[in-house]
Structures are given as structure tokens and as C-alpha cells.
Design an enzyme around this catalytic site. Structure first.
Site, PDB file in Angstrom:
ATOM      1  N   GLU A 112      24.873  61.490  69.563  1.00  0.00           N
ATOM      2  CA  GLU A 112      25.610  60.931  68.418  1.00  0.00           C
ATOM      3  C   GLU A 112      27.034  61.459  68.481  1.00  0.00           C
ATOM      4  O   GLU A 112      27.253  62.683  68.454  1.00  0.00           O
ATOM      5  CB  GLU A 112      24.958  61.315  67.086  1.00  0.00           C
ATOM      6  CG  GLU A 112      23.631  60.618  66.872  1.00  0.00           C
ATOM      7  CD  GLU A 112      23.039  60.806  65.475  1.00  0.00           C
ATOM      8  OE1 GLU A 112      23.814  60.996  64.520  1.00  0.00           O
ATOM      9  OE2 GLU A 112      21.804  60.763  65.366  1.00  0.00           O
ATOM     10  N   GLU A 147      17.948  65.811  64.673  1.00  0.00           N
ATOM     11  CA  GLU A 147      18.577  66.705  63.692  1.00  0.00           C
ATOM     12  C   GLU A 147      17.518  67.480  62.917  1.00  0.00           C
ATOM     13  O   GLU A 147      17.484  67.457  61.680  1.00  0.00           O
ATOM     14  CB  GLU A 147      19.523  65.936  62.759  1.00  0.00           C
ATOM     15  CG  GLU A 147      20.686  65.330  63.515  1.00  0.00           C
ATOM     16  CD  GLU A 147      21.881  64.903  62.666  1.00  0.00           C
ATOM     17  OE1 GLU A 147      21.789  64.889  61.437  1.00  0.00           O
ATOM     18  OE2 GLU A 147      22.934  64.588  63.275  1.00  0.00           O
TER      19      GLU A 147
HETATM   20  O1  AHR Z   1      24.661  58.236  62.545  1.00  0.00           O
HETATM   21  C1  AHR Z   1      24.427  58.518  61.205  1.00  0.00           C
HETATM   22  C2  AHR Z   1      23.618  59.770  60.983  1.00  0.00           C
HETATM   23  O2  AHR Z   1      24.328  60.890  61.408  1.00  0.00           O
HETATM   24  C3  AHR Z   1      22.326  59.879  61.742  1.00  0.00           C
HETATM   25  O3  AHR Z   1      21.276  59.226  61.121  1.00  0.00           O
HETATM   26  C4  AHR Z   1      22.076  61.355  61.760  1.00  0.00           C
HETATM   27  O4  AHR Z   1      21.339  61.764  62.882  1.00  0.00           O
HETATM   28  C5  AHR Z   1      23.462  61.950  61.700  1.00  0.00           C
HETATM   29  O5  AHR Z   1      23.580  62.910  60.741  1.00  0.00           O
END
Ligand code: AHR
Length: 498
Positions: free
Chosen positions: A297, A174
Site C-alpha cells: 500500500e 495491518e
Molecule cells: O487503502 C486504504 C486503507 O489504508 C486500507 O484499507 C488499509 O490497509 C490502510 O490503512
């Protein structure tokens, strides 16, 4: 209207990578500490410090790949703090997640041991946001260099003479947000630079994953593909299913209103549009589809459970989560030409978890059961499916009532998974298998069903088996056709051995 699902057993659509069934574990809340790692001295039974109950439950899922150490934590993590004797490891503040002390007891050796015990491939995410190129280069050298080198010698001093095999390496996380608030153009250049030193030592060949877009940031994907696609194997994408309209009101995990049920499932379907559009951009620069779209994710994100640390992202998990998981798998299967990996967030005690723990106790969530039911699709060949099974309508909006996916494994067994989204009506379904040579009989068919009567049905430490799969069979089988009674709010898996 007769509701119908047709599976074309002779129309094969490529392999469903087992890595689509990957997981993510971050130093966040009680995922690593308590959830996975209790330490060798703990009264909780453990294997080299990793709790045995959780390990045994997770082993049943055939976890193919596990991402670590973050998430946002990755871009603040300095791997050298997490090696050597545990009692002298640096203590740091986990600023992103609750401001708690991180004692670094779970580091590279412990993570790679966990992967070994799970039989999962490691996917390490390196630090671009606050780490140096040298630090990233040395981490890869530490893990994979075979022979005499400063990092390999240090690894040996720490008890591991032989290198580990490592394939998946992420260059930041991110980086448009917690990983440095960069512009796509700036990160693309940094990616090119950092990845240069992420080396293949000996015959260890890395699969390099560039930090990708947030949800529908198509500009990010465009820039990364244009400027760096030749230097990457994968590009990531993050999308969470959040029913609320803003991050301050995401909705409760245990909400039992149909409005939230519908909204959540509708948001889950958005993944299809995102994959279609990001893939179309990738196709322009990579028509051969060499670069994988890595959804590292995904999952539901609700408000934390009342009374828990807001930085720990602990949420319960219901039959609604089970359907979100099923819908995602169906979408990932459809995009199997571009989606090479996906990692649900997160494995234990955080967001859409597989298992929850409380002290010595552990429970399997409805999402766990979907991963278990669907593991048959790992590395199987996707089969063409056509579904004509009506709509689920709510408040003048609609969703497909039923979604389905099918695959054929290396033994010739056909696996069909079905999600029934409508919480109000059962469905009678005709399942037709086109292209099979011999007529079917009930003896060819086995199945499992996960369902519940309440919209927020879930497992608790007092009732850990309230929502769990039961054996399921069709009401009739004849020729190429199975008749099914599908209860409302359900996930179904059928296996047919023709
Ligand atoms: O999964 C929780 C968070 O969500 C992670 O650390 C981040 O990459 C995303 O914003």
C-alpha cells in the site's frame, strides 16, 4: 552550473521486478462497485459484469499483479459469503468503509475473472483478524486444489472445474491496526500458525506474504524477521504520502499552493529512508535477500473531495500525484534487490487512482499516465545513474530538482525516466550515456512528456484529456550526449535504441 544526468549503460544493477508496478483494489467506496463491477445487467457496457471502459484503460498498463479484497476489509471478509448464485449471497455491512451494504456480488470468481481479463496475477489477502485458520485453509483449497476434495467439488458446482493458479497470498493486513490491533510478538506467532495451513496443492506454489510494519515501526519488522522469516517469502510495508501533519488535516488533493506541493514531494521521498532502514533489519536475518519487501500500500492520501462520503476516500489526482508516482518508482528501482512488489492504493475511484468514474463516464488520471509511461521498466535491467542537477528550494528547505532512473530491456532499448520537481523553472539538462559504442542520432531517440502549468492541473469529466503525455524529443543529440529542455513540474520518459 551544467545540470547533468549520467547513465552508465554497462553498469547493470539487477532486474526491476514488474511486480513493482502492481495495484490494489479494495471493497472500499466506489473502487469495486461502480468502478470495476457494474454487473451483467448494467446499461454500462461490461464484460462479464466488469465495466469495459475501465478494463480497456487498465489493460494498457500491463498490470502485473492485483491485490484484493483489502486492506482493512480483508480482515472482516468471509470468502464463503461471496460465492454461489449472486442473488442468494449474504449481505453484510462494510463497517470500515462508510457503513454501506456489501452485497457480495463481487467475490472470488469475479475477482479471478477480472485478473484473467487484465492479464494480471492475483494477490489475495486472507483474514487473520476475524477469520479462522480453517477458513483460510479452505479458501486456498477452493482456489487451487486440482482433483477431488470438498472445496474443489464446491468450486466445480459453482461453475469452475479447473483450479486457478495463485501465487501471492497475504496472511492478514495491518494486523497492528484494523487487522486486530496485535503486538508484533503475538502476530508473529499467529502468522506462523496460519501460514502452516496455507498449503501448496499439487504444483501450485504459493508466495506467502506476512503482514508488515506501519511506516517506521522497525520493531515490527525486527520481530517478524526474527521469529518467522524462514516461513515467509515476503513481508509487507505500508506508507502513504500525506502532506498534512495529522490525519484530520491531510490537505486537499486540488490544493494549488507551493507549500503543499513541496511538502507532498518531501513526504514522498521518505519512502527511500523507510526502505533503507527496513531493508537493513531484513538483511540481518536474511542476508541472501530471499524475503521480498512488499510495499503493498502506497500513494497519496488527501482529504476526500468535498461533498463525498468520508468513508469512500475519493480524491482527485493532479500533476503533483504524477510526480509522487514517478519519485516512488525511482526509489523502488533503487531498492530492487529487496523490493519485489509494490501495489499502489488504489486502482479505481479511491486514493491515488488510475481512473475515476462517474456514471457512464471515465477519465484517466495523471497517475495513470505515469504508469503508462513507465511500463517499459517492467522486468528490465536497472542501469546505474548519477544525477547532478541542482536543488529545488522552498522556504529554506530543499529537495533534488531532478531525479532519474534508467533500465535496459530485453531488446537492448534503454529507457530513462526523469522527474522535474521544481514548479518554477525549466531546466537545461545534459543526458550522457556512458558505455555506448556507436554515436547517437535523433533517429535513435523517442520520448513522452507529462507536464502542466498549474500546480493542481487535473482531468475532469468535462475535460478528461487536460493532463496527458505529449511526444517529446531532445533539443540536440551528438555522440553520447543528449541536450534536454525540461519544463517545470514534469515527468519525462526517453527511449534510446542504440
Ligand atoms: O487503502 C486504504 C486503507 O489504508 C486500507 O484499507 C488499509 O490497509 C490502510 O490503512
Amino acid at each position: 552550473m551544467e545540470r547533468e544526468v549520467k547513465v552508465y549503460t554497462d553498469l547493470q544493477r539487477g532486474t526491476i521486478s514488474k511486480h513493482i508496478y502492481g495495484h490494489f483494489s479494495e471493497h472500499l467506496g466506489r473502487c469495486i462497485y461502480e468502478g470495476l463491477w457494474v454487473g451483467e445487467e448494467s446499461s454500462i457496457p461490461n464484460t462479464d459484469g466488469i465495466r469495459t471502459d475501465v478494463l480497456e484503460a487498465l489493460k494498457e498498463l500491463n498490470i502485473p499483479v492485483l491485490r484484493w479484497p483489502g486492506g482493512c476489509f480483508a480482515d472482516e471478509y468471509h470468502w464463503k459469503d461471496g460465492i454461489g448464485p449472486r442473488e442468494s449471497r449474504k449481505r453484510m455491512v462494510n463497517t470500515h468503509w462508510g457503513g454501506v451494504i456489501e452485497n457480495n456480488h463481487f467475490g472470488t470468481h469475479e475477482f479471478l475473472r477480472l485478473c484473467e481479463l487484465l492479464g494480471a496475477e492475483p494477490y489475495i489477502c486472507g483474514n487473520v483478524g476475524s477469520g479462522t485458520v480453517q477458513e483460510m485453509q479452505e479458501w486456498v483449497e477452493y482456489m487451487t486444489f486440482d482433483g477431488e476434495s470438498p472445496m474443489a467439488n464446491w468450486r466445480a458446482e459453482n461453475g469452475k472445474k479447473e483450479p486457478w493458479r495463485l501465487t501471492y497470498f497475504g496472511v492478514g493486513n495491518e494486523n497492528w491496526g484494523c487487522g486486530g490491533h496485535m503486538r508484533a510478538e503475538y502476530y508473529a506467532d499467529l502468522y506462523r500458525r496460519y501460514q502452516t495451513y496455507v498449503r501448496n496443492y499439487g504444483n501450485n506454489k504459493l508466495y506467502k506474504i506476512a503482514g508488515g510494519a506501519n511506516v517506521d515501526d522497525y520493531h515490527w519488522t525486527e520481530v517478524l524477521m526474527r521469529e518467522a522469516s524462514q516461513l515467509m517469502d515476503g513481508l509487507s510495508l505500508h506508507y502513504y504520502t500525506v502532506p498534512g501533519d495529522n490525519w484530520n488535516e491531510k490537505g486537499a488533493a486540488l490544493d494549488k499552493h507551493e507549500s503543499q506541493w513541496f511538502k507532498t514531494l518531501k513526504k514522498a521521498f521518505r519512502m527511500d529512508d523507510l526502505l533503507t532502514r527496513h531493508s537493513a533489519i531484513m538483511d540481518q536475518y536474511d542476508p541472501e535477500k530471499r524475503v521480498g519487501l512488499i510495499v503493498d500500500e502506497w500513494g497519496t492520501w488527501f482529504d476526500v473531495e468535498p461533498g463525498t462520503n468520508p468513508g469512500f476516500l475519493y480524491q482527485q489526482n493532479t500533476i503533483r500525484d504524477a510526480l509522487v508516482a514517478g519519485v516512488h518508482f525511482h526509489i523502488f528501482h533503487e531498492h530492487n534487490d529487496r523490493v519485489h512488489m509494490a501495489n499502489i492504493a488504489q486502482m479505481v475511484n479511491v486514493l491515488q487512482a488510475m481512473v475515476l468514474t462517474e456514471g457512464e463516464r471515465m477519465l484517466r488520471t495523471p497517475t495513470y499516465h505515469v504508469f503508462h509511461m513507465y511500463k517499459v521498466h517492467q522486468d528490465a535491467t536497472r542501469l546505474e545513474v548519477k544525477t547532478d542537477a541542482g536543488l529545488y528550494r522552498y522556504d529554506e528547505q530543499e529537495l533534488p530538482a531532478i531525479t532519474a532512473t534508467a533500465s535496459k530491456d530485453s531488446n537492448g532499448a534503454i529507457h530513462i525516466s526523469i522527474c522535474h520537481l521544481d514548479p518554477n523553472h525549466a531546466a537545461s539538462l545534459a543526458l550522457k550515456l556512458e558505455g555506448i559504442e556507436k554515436p547517437l542520432s535523433a533517429a535513435n531517440v523517442s520520448g513522452e512528456l507529462l507536464t502542466a502549468n498549474e500546480l493542481n492541473a487535473h482531468n475532469t469529466f468535462e475535460q478528461p484529456n487536460k493532463v496527458e503525455p505529449v511526444a517529446y524529443g531532445p533539443t540536440s543529440v551528438s555522440g553520447q550526449e543528449l541536450k534536454l529542455d525540461v519544463p517545470p513540474s514534469s515527468v519525462l520518459r526517453l527511449t534510446i535504441r542504440p
